[in-house]
Structures are given as structure tokens and as C-alpha cells.
Design a protein around this motif. Structure first.
Motif, PDB file in Angstrom:
ATOM      1  N   LEU A 106       0.832  -1.207   0.000  1.00  0.00           N
ATOM      2  CA  LEU A 106       0.000   0.000   0.000  1.00  0.00           C
ATOM      3  C   LEU A 106       0.865   1.255   0.000  1.00  0.00           C
ATOM      4  O   LEU A 106       0.619   2.199  -0.759  1.00  0.00           O
ATOM      5  N   ASN A 144       3.860   1.505  -1.013  1.00  0.00           N
ATOM      6  CA  ASN A 144       4.478   1.583  -2.343  1.00  0.00           C
ATOM      7  C   ASN A 144       3.512   2.187  -3.367  1.00  0.00           C
ATOM      8  O   ASN A 144       3.896   3.012  -4.196  1.00  0.00           O
ATOM      9  N   ALA A 145       2.229   1.756  -3.278  1.00  0.00           N
ATOM     10  CA  ALA A 145       1.221   2.237  -4.226  1.00  0.00           C
ATOM     11  C   ALA A 145       1.012   3.740  -4.093  1.00  0.00           C
ATOM     12  O   ALA A 145       0.786   4.434  -5.077  1.00  0.00           O
ATOM     13  N   VAL A 146       1.094   4.232  -2.861  1.00  0.00           N
ATOM     14  CA  VAL A 146       0.895   5.661  -2.636  1.00  0.00           C
ATOM     15  C   VAL A 146       2.075   6.466  -3.185  1.00  0.00           C
ATOM     16  O   VAL A 146       1.903   7.478  -3.842  1.00  0.00           O
ATOM     17  N   ASN A 158       4.586   5.376  -5.368  1.00  0.00           N
ATOM     18  CA  ASN A 158       4.784   5.202  -6.818  1.00  0.00           C
ATOM     19  C   ASN A 158       3.541   4.593  -7.455  1.00  0.00           C
ATOM     20  O   ASN A 158       3.521   3.397  -7.741  1.00  0.00           O
ATOM     21  N   PRO A 159       2.485   5.372  -7.697  1.00  0.00           N
ATOM     22  CA  PRO A 159       1.217   4.803  -8.199  1.00  0.00           C
ATOM     23  C   PRO A 159       1.387   4.107  -9.547  1.00  0.00           C
ATOM     24  O   PRO A 159       0.670   3.148  -9.833  1.00  0.00           O
ATOM     25  N   ASP A 160       2.390   4.522 -10.339  1.00  0.00           N
ATOM     26  CA  ASP A 160       2.486   3.943 -11.680  1.00  0.00           C
ATOM     27  C   ASP A 160       3.048   2.530 -11.682  1.00  0.00           C
ATOM     28  O   ASP A 160       2.883   1.798 -12.648  1.00  0.00           O
ATOM     29  N   THR A 161       3.741   2.107 -10.623  1.00  0.00           N
ATOM     30  CA  THR A 161       4.264   0.740 -10.599  1.00  0.00           C
ATOM     31  C   THR A 161       3.303  -0.219  -9.917  1.00  0.00           C
ATOM     32  O   THR A 161       3.611  -1.396  -9.737  1.00  0.00           O
ATOM     33  N   PHE A 162       2.159   0.242  -9.484  1.00  0.00           N
ATOM     34  CA  PHE A 162       1.226  -0.586  -8.729  1.00  0.00           C
ATOM     35  C   PHE A 162       0.677  -1.741  -9.561  1.00  0.00           C
ATOM     36  O   PHE A 162       0.259  -1.560 -10.708  1.00  0.00           O
TER      37      PHE A 162
END
Lengths: 186, 107
Positions: free
Chosen positions: A125, A127-129, A131-135
Motif C-alpha cells: 500500500l 508503495n502504491a501511494v 509510486n502509483p504507476d508501478t502498482f
């Protein structure tokens, strides 16, 4: 028991004493046997009324140790005691510290793995916040699976810690009796 | 009889036997075991201890039959100790006897 058996058993039970002292003690019993034999008794009879050589050795060793502590506080003796203590220290360094460090390593590794696995969904989560593009949705499922495994590891580690701690304490106690004048043996 | 109790008494017995004359180990053991049931082997550790505590000195003496024997001789320190022990023993024995007498008489 024959004279020879009796003396042999006594001799081996007194192996901690010096040769001179041991010879001196054995001489008393040799004399006792010899006089008894002269009076027409058999070796077996004499040995039987003397009692157990191990018991005799115990009495002799007990008073020998007491004496050493009480009477002689000479420089040589103190030096020997200190040396023995240092020797004990080295012995314990290897025998106690070795297993202790190994156990500690297992604990730390186990708990760290468990904790990391449990926290992995959270990390995804974060990580998603950031770097949203690698999610990837794949990461979420994998991290949830890891979280489950992590819970099992944590539960396992909980019991392992308890059991190993108990085992180590027992080992320490064993070590203490070993260090304190050797293991008991009859 | 209780082992610890016997051990204490054994010390007294050995000292008493050496009061009048020097004796060798076997003789001491026999004299005592004629009167009291003991494990004979435990007399020698006692003799060693009392010798170390300077209550006895020892010497070797030839015997007419067989090898020389180790004799035990009471020192002055040993004799003083013996008299203390005898006194203690008598007080102790009197006390116990008194209790037995009272205990047995009163029904």
C-alpha cells in the motif's frame, strides 16, 4: 569383593587426589587387609566389613576439599583458584555463549521473517501511494498470501521461543552442576 | 542408628581408645566394632582427618608377624579435645537418660 578389587575401586574413586596422598590412603587399607588375613579372615570377609569403597572415597574427598579451603590460603592456592576460575570462564565462553548466540540468531531471523511477511500488504500500500504507476494487483495478492504465512511463522516462533528458552535454562543448570565439582556419580 | 550421630560418637571412641596407649588402625577398628556396629572402612578417613587436625601423630613400628604397622599417638591437643568430648558426651547421655527415665516411669 577381593582385596585387589576393593583397592582398585578405591583407587579409581580417589583419582582426583595426588598420587602420594592416594598411595598413603591405600596403604592403610592394605595394612588392614594384611593383618586381617594373618588373623585367618578371608579377603571377602574383610572387604565386606570395611563397606563400600565408593562410600569411603566420598568421606575422604569431602574432608580433603574442606581442608583445602579452610587451612591453606597460600599464594599458590589462590593463584590456582583464580586460574581455575579463568579456565572455567573460557570453558563457559565456548560451551554457553556458543549455543546462546546460535539460538539468538534463530530467534531474530524467525521473528524478523514473520514480522516482514505480516507487514507486506501494508508495504504494498505504501508503495502504491508513493509510486502509483508501478502498482500491480498481483503484488496485493502475493502480499496477502505472505501475510497469512507470516502469521503462521509468528505463531510457530512463539512456541519455539518458549520451548527453546526452557531447554536453554535446563542446559544452563546442567552446566552449573558440571562446573561445580563435576557431575555426581557413584 | 543414625549415620551422622554415629560418626560423631566414632570420633570420641577413637580418641578414648588412644588415651592410655598407642594403637594401630586395625586394632582400633576391631576394638570399636566389637562394641558398636560400624562400617569399618569409615574409621580410616576419620583417623586421617584427626591426624590432619593434629590430634594424633603417627609412626611406623615393626611387628613380630608381617609388615610394620602404622601407630596412632594422641597429642596434647588431642587429649584436651578428648576431655571436652567426654564432658559433652556425659552431659548429653545424662540428659537423654533422664528423659528416658521420666518417659518410661510415667504411664
Amino acid at each position: 569383593m577381593t582385596k585387589e578389587q576393593f583397592l582398585k575401586q578405591l583407587d579409581s574413586a580417589l583419582s582426583r587426589l595426588s598420587t602420594v596422598e592416594r598411595q598413603d590412603i591405600l596403604q592403610d587399607y592394605i595394612e588392614h587387609f594384611d593383618i586381617g588375613l594373618e588373623e585367618g579372615k578371608t579377603e571377602v570377609q574383610i572387604a565386606a566389613s570395611l563397606g563400600s569403597p565408593n562410600q569411603i572415597a566420598k568421606e575422604l574427598l569431602a574432608s580433603y576439599h574442606l581442608e583445602k579451603v579452610e587451612t591453606t590460603a597460600s599464594a599458590g592456592n589462590i593463584f590456582r583458584a583464580v586460574w581455575a576460575a579463568i579456565g572455567l570462564g573460557f570453558f563457559n565462553l565456548v560451551i554457553v555463549l556458543g549455543p546462546f548466540v546460535a539460538l539468538l540468531g534463530v530467534f531474530v531471523a524467525g521473528w524478523a521473517t514473520g514480522a516482514a511477511f505480516i507487514c507486506s500488504p501494508l508495504l504494498v500500500l505504501v508503495n502504491a501511494v508513493i509510486n502509483p504507476d508501478t502498482f500491480l494487483l498481483f503484488d496485493v495478492f502475493i502480499s496477502m498470501a505472505l501475510c497469512g504465512i507470516g502469521l503462521f511463522i509468528a505463531i510457530g516462533m512463539y512456541f519455539a521461543t518458549k520451548a527453546l528458552t526452557r531447554g536453554f535454562v535446563r542446559y544452563l543448570k546442567f552446566n552449573v552442576t558440571l562446573v561445580k565439582g563435576g557431575l555426581k556419580r557413584d | 542408628m543414625n549415620v551422622q550421630f554415629k560418626k560423631g560418637v566414632l570420633e570420641l571412641c577413637v580418641l578414648v581408645l588412644l588415651d592410655k596407649q598407642d594403637r594401630y588402625g586395625y586394632e582400633l577398628v576391631q576394638k570399636i566394632s566389637d562394641q558398636i556396629e560400624i562400617s569399618e572402612g569409615s574409621v580410616y578417613p576419620l583417623l586421617r582427618r584427626l591426624t590432619n587436625e593434629e590430634y594424633f601423630t603417627t609412626y611406623l613400628k615393626e611387628s613380630s608377624e608381617g609388615p610394620p604397622r602404622k601407630y596412632y599417638k594422641l597429642t596434647i591437643k588431642g587429649r584436651t579435645y578428648l576431655h571436652e568430648l567426654i564432658k559433652e558426651w556425659q552431659e548429653f547421655a545424662n540428659g537423654v537418660n533422664q528423659l528416658i527415665k521420666e518417659g518410661v516411669n510415667v504411664d
